[in-house]
Design a protein around this motif. Structure first.
Motif, PDB file in Angstrom:
ATOM      1  N   GLU A  79       0.814  -1.211   0.000  1.00  0.00           N
ATOM      2  CA  GLU A  79       0.000   0.000   0.000  1.00  0.00           C
ATOM      3  C   GLU A  79       0.850   1.264   0.000  1.00  0.00           C
ATOM      4  O   GLU A  79       0.440   2.305  -0.522  1.00  0.00           O
ATOM      5  N   VAL A  80       2.059   1.161   0.554  1.00  0.00           N
ATOM      6  CA  VAL A  80       2.966   2.314   0.567  1.00  0.00           C
ATOM      7  C   VAL A  80       3.513   2.565  -0.831  1.00  0.00           C
ATOM      8  O   VAL A  80       3.529   3.702  -1.311  1.00  0.00           O
ATOM      9  N   VAL A  81       3.977   1.514  -1.492  1.00  0.00           N
ATOM     10  CA  VAL A  81       4.504   1.662  -2.856  1.00  0.00           C
ATOM     11  C   VAL A  81       3.454   2.285  -3.759  1.00  0.00           C
ATOM     12  O   VAL A  81       3.727   3.257  -4.490  1.00  0.00           O
ATOM     13  N   PHE A  82       2.254   1.749  -3.728  1.00  0.00           N
ATOM     14  CA  PHE A  82       1.198   2.256  -4.608  1.00  0.00           C
ATOM     15  C   PHE A  82       0.835   3.697  -4.280  1.00  0.00           C
ATOM     16  O   PHE A  82       0.773   4.549  -5.171  1.00  0.00           O
ATOM     17  N   SER A  83       0.602   3.982  -3.007  1.00  0.00           N
ATOM     18  CA  SER A  83       0.112   5.317  -2.651  1.00  0.00           C
ATOM     19  C   SER A  83       1.176   6.384  -2.822  1.00  0.00           C
ATOM     20  O   SER A  83       0.888   7.495  -3.302  1.00  0.00           O
ATOM     21  N   VAL A  84       2.419   6.089  -2.450  1.00  0.00           N
ATOM     22  CA  VAL A  84       3.492   7.081  -2.597  1.00  0.00           C
ATOM     23  C   VAL A  84       3.673   7.446  -4.067  1.00  0.00           C
ATOM     24  O   VAL A  84       3.723   8.627  -4.441  1.00  0.00           O
ATOM     25  N   ASN A  85       3.763   6.436  -4.918  1.00  0.00           N
ATOM     26  CA  ASN A  85       4.043   6.716  -6.325  1.00  0.00           C
ATOM     27  C   ASN A  85       2.906   7.466  -7.008  1.00  0.00           C
ATOM     28  O   ASN A  85       3.131   8.446  -7.724  1.00  0.00           O
ATOM     29  N   THR A  86       1.692   7.010  -6.792  1.00  0.00           N
ATOM     30  CA  THR A  86       0.573   7.635  -7.494  1.00  0.00           C
ATOM     31  C   THR A  86       0.269   9.035  -6.969  1.00  0.00           C
ATOM     32  O   THR A  86      -0.060   9.935  -7.750  1.00  0.00           O
ATOM     33  N   GLN A  87       0.391   9.241  -5.665  1.00  0.00           N
ATOM     34  CA  GLN A  87       0.124  10.568  -5.122  1.00  0.00           C
ATOM     35  C   GLN A  87       1.171  11.567  -5.591  1.00  0.00           C
ATOM     36  O   GLN A  87       0.842  12.703  -5.949  1.00  0.00           O
ATOM     37  N   ALA A  88       2.431  11.152  -5.613  1.00  0.00           N
ATOM     38  CA  ALA A  88       3.487  12.067  -6.060  1.00  0.00           C
ATOM     39  C   ALA A  88       3.258  12.480  -7.505  1.00  0.00           C
ATOM     40  O   ALA A  88       3.374  13.672  -7.850  1.00  0.00           O
ATOM     41  N   THR A  89       2.925  11.535  -8.355  1.00  0.00           N
ATOM     42  CA  THR A  89       2.709  11.873  -9.761  1.00  0.00           C
ATOM     43  C   THR A  89       1.518  12.806  -9.925  1.00  0.00           C
ATOM     44  O   THR A  89       1.584  13.792 -10.680  1.00  0.00           O
ATOM     45  N   PHE A  90       0.436  12.529  -9.202  1.00  0.00           N
ATOM     46  CA  PHE A  90      -0.733  13.398  -9.301  1.00  0.00           C
ATOM     47  C   PHE A  90      -0.404  14.816  -8.839  1.00  0.00           C
ATOM     48  O   PHE A  90      -0.723  15.798  -9.527  1.00  0.00           O
ATOM     49  N   VAL A  91       0.231  14.932  -7.691  1.00  0.00           N
ATOM     50  CA  VAL A  91       0.516  16.261  -7.143  1.00  0.00           C
ATOM     51  C   VAL A  91       1.464  17.032  -8.054  1.00  0.00           C
ATOM     52  O   VAL A  91       1.232  18.213  -8.370  1.00  0.00           O
ATOM     53  N   VAL A  92       2.538  16.403  -8.491  1.00  0.00           N
ATOM     54  CA  VAL A  92       3.525  17.105  -9.322  1.00  0.00           C
ATOM     55  C   VAL A  92       2.889  17.587 -10.621  1.00  0.00           C
ATOM     56  O   VAL A  92       3.046  18.752 -11.012  1.00  0.00           O
ATOM     57  N   LEU A  93       2.160  16.719 -11.313  1.00  0.00           N
ATOM     58  CA  LEU A  93       1.578  17.128 -12.594  1.00  0.00           C
ATOM     59  C   LEU A  93       0.448  18.135 -12.411  1.00  0.00           C
ATOM     60  O   LEU A  93       0.309  19.085 -13.194  1.00  0.00           O
ATOM     61  N   ASN A  94      -0.373  17.961 -11.383  1.00  0.00           N
ATOM     62  CA  ASN A  94      -1.468  18.902 -11.191  1.00  0.00           C
ATOM     63  C   ASN A  94      -0.955  20.282 -10.804  1.00  0.00           C
ATOM     64  O   ASN A  94      -1.425  21.297 -11.323  1.00  0.00           O
ATOM     65  N   GLU A  95       0.012  20.340  -9.891  1.00  0.00           N
ATOM     66  CA  GLU A  95       0.574  21.641  -9.520  1.00  0.00           C
ATOM     67  C   GLU A  95       1.271  22.285 -10.710  1.00  0.00           C
ATOM     68  O   GLU A  95       1.189  23.501 -10.902  1.00  0.00           O
ATOM     69  N   ALA A  96       1.959  21.486 -11.518  1.00  0.00           N
ATOM     70  CA  ALA A  96       2.610  22.031 -12.704  1.00  0.00           C
ATOM     71  C   ALA A  96       1.567  22.614 -13.657  1.00  0.00           C
ATOM     72  O   ALA A  96       1.725  23.733 -14.174  1.00  0.00           O
ATOM     73  N   GLY A  97       0.487  21.868 -13.871  1.00  0.00           N
ATOM     74  CA  GLY A  97      -0.558  22.364 -14.750  1.00  0.00           C
ATOM     75  C   GLY A  97      -1.200  23.636 -14.233  1.00  0.00           C
ATOM     76  O   GLY A  97      -1.474  24.567 -14.997  1.00  0.00           O
ATOM     77  N   GLU A  98      -1.436  23.688 -12.930  1.00  0.00           N
ATOM     78  CA  GLU A  98      -2.034  24.884 -12.332  1.00  0.00           C
ATOM     79  C   GLU A  98      -1.135  26.100 -12.475  1.00  0.00           C
ATOM     80  O   GLU A  98      -1.618  27.233 -12.565  1.00  0.00           O
ATOM     81  N   GLN A  99       0.171  25.873 -12.541  1.00  0.00           N
ATOM     82  CA  GLN A  99       1.112  26.988 -12.673  1.00  0.00           C
ATOM     83  C   GLN A  99       1.477  27.290 -14.121  1.00  0.00           C
ATOM     84  O   GLN A  99       2.379  28.080 -14.392  1.00  0.00           O
ATOM     85  N   GLY A 100       0.789  26.654 -15.055  1.00  0.00           N
ATOM     86  CA  GLY A 100       0.982  26.995 -16.450  1.00  0.00           C
ATOM     87  C   GLY A 100       2.058  26.213 -17.177  1.00  0.00           C
ATOM     88  O   GLY A 100       2.373  26.512 -18.332  1.00  0.00           O
ATOM     89  N   VAL A 101       2.643  25.205 -16.517  1.00  0.00           N
ATOM     90  CA  VAL A 101       3.641  24.372 -17.189  1.00  0.00           C
ATOM     91  C   VAL A 101       2.936  23.531 -18.243  1.00  0.00           C
ATOM     92  O   VAL A 101       1.893  22.929 -17.980  1.00  0.00           O
ATOM     93  N   ARG A 102       3.522  23.465 -19.428  1.00  0.00           N
ATOM     94  CA  ARG A 102       2.860  22.754 -20.516  1.00  0.00           C
ATOM     95  C   ARG A 102       3.681  21.605 -21.086  1.00  0.00           C
ATOM     96  O   ARG A 102       3.269  20.985 -22.060  1.00  0.00           O
ATOM     97  N   ARG A 103       4.820  21.280 -20.481  1.00  0.00           N
ATOM     98  CA  ARG A 103       5.604  20.120 -20.918  1.00  0.00           C
ATOM     99  C   ARG A 103       6.095  19.358 -19.704  1.00  0.00           C
ATOM    100  O   ARG A 103       6.630  19.952 -18.744  1.00  0.00           O
ATOM    101  N   ALA A 104       5.935  18.044 -19.741  1.00  0.00           N
ATOM    102  CA  ALA A 104       6.410  17.212 -18.647  1.00  0.00           C
ATOM    103  C   ALA A 104       6.771  15.831 -19.176  1.00  0.00           C
ATOM    104  O   ALA A 104       6.229  15.366 -20.187  1.00  0.00           O
ATOM    105  N   VAL A 105       7.689  15.203 -18.483  1.00  0.00           N
ATOM    106  CA  VAL A 105       8.060  13.809 -18.714  1.00  0.00           C
ATOM    107  C   VAL A 105       7.902  13.085 -17.386  1.00  0.00           C
ATOM    108  O   VAL A 105       8.313  13.602 -16.341  1.00  0.00           O
ATOM    109  N   ILE A 106       7.300  11.896 -17.427  1.00  0.00           N
ATOM    110  CA  ILE A 106       7.267  11.063 -16.229  1.00  0.00           C
ATOM    111  C   ILE A 106       8.005   9.758 -16.514  1.00  0.00           C
ATOM    112  O   ILE A 106       7.971   9.241 -17.629  1.00  0.00           O
ATOM    113  N   ALA A 107       8.682   9.261 -15.484  1.00  0.00           N
ATOM    114  CA  ALA A 107       9.400   7.994 -15.609  1.00  0.00           C
ATOM    115  C   ALA A 107       8.422   6.859 -15.366  1.00  0.00           C
ATOM    116  O   ALA A 107       8.067   6.552 -14.232  1.00  0.00           O
TER     117      ALA A 107
END
Length: 282
Positions: A79-107
């Protein structure tokens, strides 16, 4: 351009810092804890799951390379592996989008196929692996990558952000690749679930940069690997032994890796430049 690199003290993140610095690109590094000196103009210490820390790290950024993740289902409780990874990706991309970032790469990862960590030891439904291959997920790490890729697609629709999900194979510097090659030479079965694939960290970092600069659209999913396997046994011999009966949609002469690399060439202009060992390069 200023790029935010998350997980910047990790194996891939630090390689991305080196690549961007070599290109003269300004970088902000987001790290969970202070690792000491980094190849970055600005370092923010904070958790990639924390919106406030991510907002601070995004200040002035035009693009994001998100590598922060727990890299295996065996590194923590499921549950830690799943929640840590998915929450981090959601937060990083959503905050980036809210701040006007329009290019991203995820591993993302080849492990999204479900093959590397599956208890049932399945074979792929067909070869070569491509972005349309049905997933056979049995572990929380692979599931987290599936959610990450769905998150990338959602963020494209929500924010108009181009988000490239790069499905990496085994990554390493020369020493790590040498150690892995030795293991596979002793036990080729150990590489069957990953098609004996690999990628030098320098190539992986360059692919991340291309993911930010190539003329992409939407939220593309792209497999990456060196064009040859990490073992000396011919690929078709390996497949006959370890994946008998799996339909092959093409031939795999010599050590050709059983992964479709055409989209990486077409979309990113990417071909690996650092084979292992180096003398394989023609």
């Amino acid at each position: 351009m200023r790029v935010l690199v998350t997980g910047a003290a990790g194996r891939l993140g630090s390689a991305v810092l080196t690549e961007l610095a070599a290109r003269g690109i300004a970088v902000t590094a987001l790290v969970e804890r202070d690792p000491g000196p980094l190849t970055a103009e600005r370092v923010v210490v904070g958790d990639a799951r924390d919106p406030a820390a991510v907002r601070s790290a995004l200040e002035g950024a035009d693009a994001v390379v998100h590598t922060a993740a727990l890299p295996s289902p065996e590194i923590a409780a499921p549950e830690v592996v799943f929640s840590v990874n998915t929450q981090a990706t959601f937060v990083v991309l959503n905050e980036a989008g809210e701040q006007g970032v329009r290019r991203a790469v995820i591993a993302s990862s080849l492990s999204i196929t479900g093959l590397p960590f599956a208890r049932s030891r399945p074979s792929p439904p067909y070869l070569p692996l491509d972005e349309r291959v049905p997933l056979q997920i049995e572990d929380p790490y692979a599931l987290s990558k599936q959610v990450d890729e769905a998150t990338a697609a959602m963020m494209h629709r929500r924010h108009g952000m181009i988000v490239a999900a790069l499905r990496f194979p085994f990554l390493g510097d020369r020493a790590r690749l040498a150690a892995h090659a030795d293991r596979l030479a002793r036990d080729p079965a150990g590489g069957a679930t990953e098609m004996w694939s690999y990628l030098d960290l320098r190539d992986a970092a360059r692919a991340c940069l291309l993911g930010l600069t190539a003329p992409l659209h939407g939220a593309p999913i792209i497999f990456l690997a060196a064009p040859e396997t990490l073992v000396t046994t011919p690929t078709e011999e390996l497949l006959a032994t370890h994946h008998p009966g799996v339909p092959c949609r093409t031939t795999f002469p010599g050590r050709t890796v059983a992964i479709d690399l055409e989209p990486a060439r077409r979309l990113l202009g990417f071909t690996a430049l650092h084979p292992f060992p180096e003398e394989r390069q023609s």
